[in-house]
Design an enzyme around this catalytic site. Sequence first.
Site, PDB file in Angstrom:
ATOM      1  N   TYR A 227       6.050 -10.407  -9.456  1.00  0.00           N
ATOM      2  CA  TYR A 227       6.906 -10.098  -8.314  1.00  0.00           C
ATOM      3  C   TYR A 227       8.109  -9.284  -8.804  1.00  0.00           C
ATOM      4  O   TYR A 227       8.571  -9.477  -9.920  1.00  0.00           O
ATOM      5  CB  TYR A 227       7.573 -11.314  -7.691  1.00  0.00           C
ATOM      6  CG  TYR A 227       6.829 -12.572  -7.489  1.00  0.00           C
ATOM      7  CD1 TYR A 227       6.465 -12.953  -6.200  1.00  0.00           C
ATOM      8  CD2 TYR A 227       6.562 -13.440  -8.544  1.00  0.00           C
ATOM      9  CE1 TYR A 227       5.838 -14.168  -5.978  1.00  0.00           C
ATOM     10  CE2 TYR A 227       5.932 -14.649  -8.326  1.00  0.00           C
ATOM     11  CZ  TYR A 227       5.569 -14.999  -7.037  1.00  0.00           C
ATOM     12  OH  TYR A 227       4.960 -16.206  -6.816  1.00  0.00           O
TER      13      TYR A 227
ATOM     14  N   HIS B 159       8.743 -15.031   1.222  1.00  0.00           N
ATOM     15  CA  HIS B 159      10.122 -15.340   0.832  1.00  0.00           C
ATOM     16  C   HIS B 159      11.117 -14.538   1.659  1.00  0.00           C
ATOM     17  O   HIS B 159      12.059 -13.959   1.142  1.00  0.00           O
ATOM     18  CB  HIS B 159      10.330 -15.025  -0.657  1.00  0.00           C
ATOM     19  CG  HIS B 159       9.487 -15.871  -1.570  1.00  0.00           C
ATOM     20  ND1 HIS B 159       9.215 -15.525  -2.871  1.00  0.00           N
ATOM     21  CD2 HIS B 159       8.871 -17.049  -1.368  1.00  0.00           C
ATOM     22  CE1 HIS B 159       8.447 -16.462  -3.426  1.00  0.00           C
ATOM     23  NE2 HIS B 159       8.227 -17.395  -2.534  1.00  0.00           N
TER      24      HIS B 159
ATOM     25  N   ASN C  59      11.825 -17.767  -6.717  1.00  0.00           N
ATOM     26  CA  ASN C  59      11.433 -18.220  -5.382  1.00  0.00           C
ATOM     27  C   ASN C  59      12.650 -18.890  -4.740  1.00  0.00           C
ATOM     28  O   ASN C  59      13.401 -19.580  -5.422  1.00  0.00           O
ATOM     29  CB  ASN C  59      10.270 -19.209  -5.488  1.00  0.00           C
ATOM     30  CG  ASN C  59       9.199 -18.732  -6.457  1.00  0.00           C
ATOM     31  OD1 ASN C  59       9.503 -18.434  -7.605  1.00  0.00           O
ATOM     32  ND2 ASN C  59       7.982 -18.648  -6.013  1.00  0.00           N
TER      33      ASN C  59
HETATM   34  N1  6FA Z   1       9.888 -20.991  -1.886  1.00  0.00           N
HETATM   35  C1  6FA Z   1      10.156 -21.494  -3.111  1.00  0.00           C
HETATM   36  O1  6FA Z   1      11.308 -21.575  -3.511  1.00  0.00           O
HETATM   37  N2  6FA Z   1       9.134 -21.898  -3.932  1.00  0.00           N
HETATM   38  C2  6FA Z   1       7.827 -21.789  -3.583  1.00  0.00           C
HETATM   39  O2  6FA Z   1       6.931 -22.180  -4.344  1.00  0.00           O
HETATM   40  C3  6FA Z   1       7.529 -21.232  -2.318  1.00  0.00           C
HETATM   41  N3  6FA Z   1       6.244 -21.088  -1.906  1.00  0.00           N
HETATM   42  C4  6FA Z   1       6.004 -20.737  -0.609  1.00  0.00           C
HETATM   43  C5  6FA Z   1       4.685 -20.748  -0.131  1.00  0.00           C
HETATM   44  O3  6FA Z   1       3.693 -21.012  -0.990  1.00  0.00           O
HETATM   45  C6  6FA Z   1       4.408 -20.494   1.225  1.00  0.00           C
HETATM   46  C7  6FA Z   1       2.984 -20.493   1.689  1.00  0.00           C
HETATM   47  C8  6FA Z   1       5.484 -20.247   2.115  1.00  0.00           C
HETATM   48  C9  6FA Z   1       5.236 -20.017   3.588  1.00  0.00           C
HETATM   49  C10 6FA Z   1       6.788 -20.216   1.644  1.00  0.00           C
HETATM   50  C11 6FA Z   1       7.057 -20.451   0.289  1.00  0.00           C
HETATM   51  N4  6FA Z   1       8.360 -20.460  -0.198  1.00  0.00           N
HETATM   52  C12 6FA Z   1       8.615 -20.891  -1.464  1.00  0.00           C
HETATM   53  C13 6FA Z   1       9.489 -20.072   0.654  1.00  0.00           C
HETATM   54  C14 6FA Z   1      10.307 -21.259   1.182  1.00  0.00           C
HETATM   55  O4  6FA Z   1       9.475 -22.326   1.552  1.00  0.00           O
HETATM   56  C15 6FA Z   1      11.135 -20.769   2.367  1.00  0.00           C
HETATM   57  O5  6FA Z   1      11.963 -19.730   1.911  1.00  0.00           O
HETATM   58  C16 6FA Z   1      12.003 -21.859   2.961  1.00  0.00           C
HETATM   59  O6  6FA Z   1      11.217 -22.926   3.439  1.00  0.00           O
HETATM   60  C17 6FA Z   1      12.824 -21.311   4.110  1.00  0.00           C
HETATM   61  O7  6FA Z   1      13.740 -22.304   4.528  1.00  0.00           O
HETATM   62  P1  6FA Z   1      14.420 -22.232   5.951  1.00  0.00           P
HETATM   63  O8  6FA Z   1      15.381 -23.344   6.055  1.00  0.00           O
HETATM   64  O9  6FA Z   1      14.900 -20.855   6.179  1.00  0.00           O
HETATM   65  O10 6FA Z   1      13.229 -22.398   7.013  1.00  0.00           O
HETATM   66  P2  6FA Z   1      11.955 -23.362   7.069  1.00  0.00           P
HETATM   67  O11 6FA Z   1      10.818 -22.496   7.442  1.00  0.00           O
HETATM   68  O12 6FA Z   1      11.853 -24.203   5.869  1.00  0.00           O
HETATM   69  O13 6FA Z   1      12.291 -24.344   8.285  1.00  0.00           O
HETATM   70  C18 6FA Z   1      12.367 -23.946   9.612  1.00  0.00           C
HETATM   71  C19 6FA Z   1      12.100 -25.164  10.485  1.00  0.00           C
HETATM   72  O14 6FA Z   1      12.450 -24.868  11.826  1.00  0.00           O
HETATM   73  C20 6FA Z   1      10.625 -25.571  10.506  1.00  0.00           C
HETATM   74  O15 6FA Z   1      10.529 -26.953  10.292  1.00  0.00           O
HETATM   75  C21 6FA Z   1      10.162 -25.165  11.898  1.00  0.00           C
HETATM   76  O16 6FA Z   1       9.122 -25.978  12.407  1.00  0.00           O
HETATM   77  C22 6FA Z   1      11.440 -25.320  12.699  1.00  0.00           C
HETATM   78  N5  6FA Z   1      11.514 -24.474  13.898  1.00  0.00           N
HETATM   79  C23 6FA Z   1      11.243 -23.148  13.964  1.00  0.00           C
HETATM   80  N6  6FA Z   1      11.441 -22.691  15.211  1.00  0.00           N
HETATM   81  C24 6FA Z   1      11.851 -23.743  15.962  1.00  0.00           C
HETATM   82  C25 6FA Z   1      12.193 -23.896  17.343  1.00  0.00           C
HETATM   83  N7  6FA Z   1      12.161 -22.852  18.177  1.00  0.00           N
HETATM   84  N8  6FA Z   1      12.562 -25.124  17.790  1.00  0.00           N
HETATM   85  C26 6FA Z   1      12.580 -26.185  16.929  1.00  0.00           C
HETATM   86  N9  6FA Z   1      12.259 -26.106  15.619  1.00  0.00           N
HETATM   87  C27 6FA Z   1      11.901 -24.895  15.136  1.00  0.00           C
END
Ligand code: 6FA
Length: 541
Positions: A395, A475, A518
Amino acid sequence: SAYDYVIVGAGVGGIIAADRLSEVGKKVLLLERGGPSTGETSGDYNAPWAAGTNLTKFDIPGLYESEFSDPDPWYWCQDITVKAGCLLGGGATLNGGLYWYPTDADFSVENGWPSGWQDHAQYTNAVIARLPSTDHPSTDGQRYLEQTFGVMQQLLEPQGYRHLTINDEPNSKDHVYGHSAFDFIDGKRAGPVATYLQTAEVRPNFTYKDFVYVSSVMRNGSQVTGVRTNDTSLGAGGVVSLNPNGRVILSSGSYGTSRILFQSGIGPSDMLALVKNNTEAAVHLPPQSQWINLPVGMNVSDNPSIKLVFTHPSVDSYENWADVWTDPRPADAAQYLKNQSGVFASSSARVNFWRAYAGSDGITRFMQGTVRPGAGSVNTTNPYNASQLFTMTTYLSQGVTSRGRLGINGSLTGMPLVNPWFQDPIDKAVLLEGIKDIVSGIATVPNLTLVTPDNHTTIDAYVNSYNPASMNSNHWVGAAKIGTDPTTAVVDTDARVFGMNNLFVIDASIIPALPMGNPQGMIMSVAERATAKILALAGGP
Ligand code: 6FA
């Protein structure tokens, strides 16, 4: 009942904010569109071999790769075209668990942070105190399936790389390699769900509601007056009320937060026009006189990544992880069920490395490598031994200059509008140089063979024809970027949406540029700091 703080989204940012705000006595409501995930949260999505235990797909690190071959992957957000988690914990519940303490340079002014955000140590240390990383996640302290480490050692040492415990020296990211570090505890996925959420949940002033979808915030000009949900038990018409001076924090991830902002009349006019043309959403869109034109969805970045696939006779490809859900190696499954030790106590990555490169524009960019046994796909015209495969994902990380755009379509589906990878040809040139350096060392490692690309394909041709969708690293950062100027940023230095009194964003969206690794470690540190900033702001509840 009304709340001091309503937090939308129980992912990485939202859970940490909820814990810190409830810790100081605020009345906090945390809303999550999805449902339970890990066993501790009453999740029950178990592999057949773990039936009857509290060890779900999301608890067992070794099941990570099975997320991508599941016939019914209900846990990905179905209304976002790239991968995002729609369940408790968000991305932290689904991700590979790679976990890097942020570097000082990650928060530098050169890396896009406003001045005042550089001294992150206090906040990063607060994260580490709650959620220490481990590079030996098995409960017996042993490392398993480690063959790729030996191969990488032979490949990287002659190129001047130094072995270190990566999170012991977070600022050392040039010519270094080490064992992959994870946010796993006791051989299980940890992250904010297993730590911060647990302390919040015992407080009487904290309420968590799942299966609640938030569409928008109700605004009276610059004041949020309520949060619009699909759950009428939370208030008339599903509207959650705020206490006087109450505040709302959007933590719905890069795509989720942007969509809520658009539906609340905040964002570029083309996105708001799509909401206006959507019959259901238009009803709740504020009048055009109250629209706030901010660059929501602009300036996004994600690491461009290119995979190389190798074979080496010492490597055990672990059947490319294809059987871990239905037909695991019996001894490994039994060992894990017994005491959370063995191969299944880790996700697939085994080695990480970094190297700095000077671009022709004078900007230093870093290449990160992540190495794992097995391969998702192989593209070669030559014969190869499938049981000896391993994958190296290269990356480009800190220093990436390319930016893209994310947004919605007319059905409000979240999607990239402009892909962020390799928009700047210098990003591409640097990653290409890094890949060529790696490949130049292959001959020094006996029996190491590059199978994708194969020996009929040049590295240039491979990179030039690489499918952009496969460059996605999941990411996404920058959709509601922090800054001092509302023409280029969406939130101010207190994470408050420009033009609003009581609306904030705490998630990956506010991060202006990619960190060294990451991103979840950085998102956690940002959440700690942003919450402290919001608490310190006058006029709150
Ligand atoms: N980041 C790392 O640091 N290490 C990793 O190994 C890594 N791997 C991956 C990976 O393998 C995949 C497949 C993905 C998708 C991401 C990876 N990442 C990794 C990135 C990391 O997980 C993200 O950067 C991180 O989770 C982002 O954190 P945020 O706080 O920005 O957002 P989230 O997606 O965690 O949480 C959002 C929440 O809001 C979710 O629970 C969702 O259901 C909820 N939500 C969304 N819209 C909503 C709505 N309208 N109403 C209510 N809830 C809502």
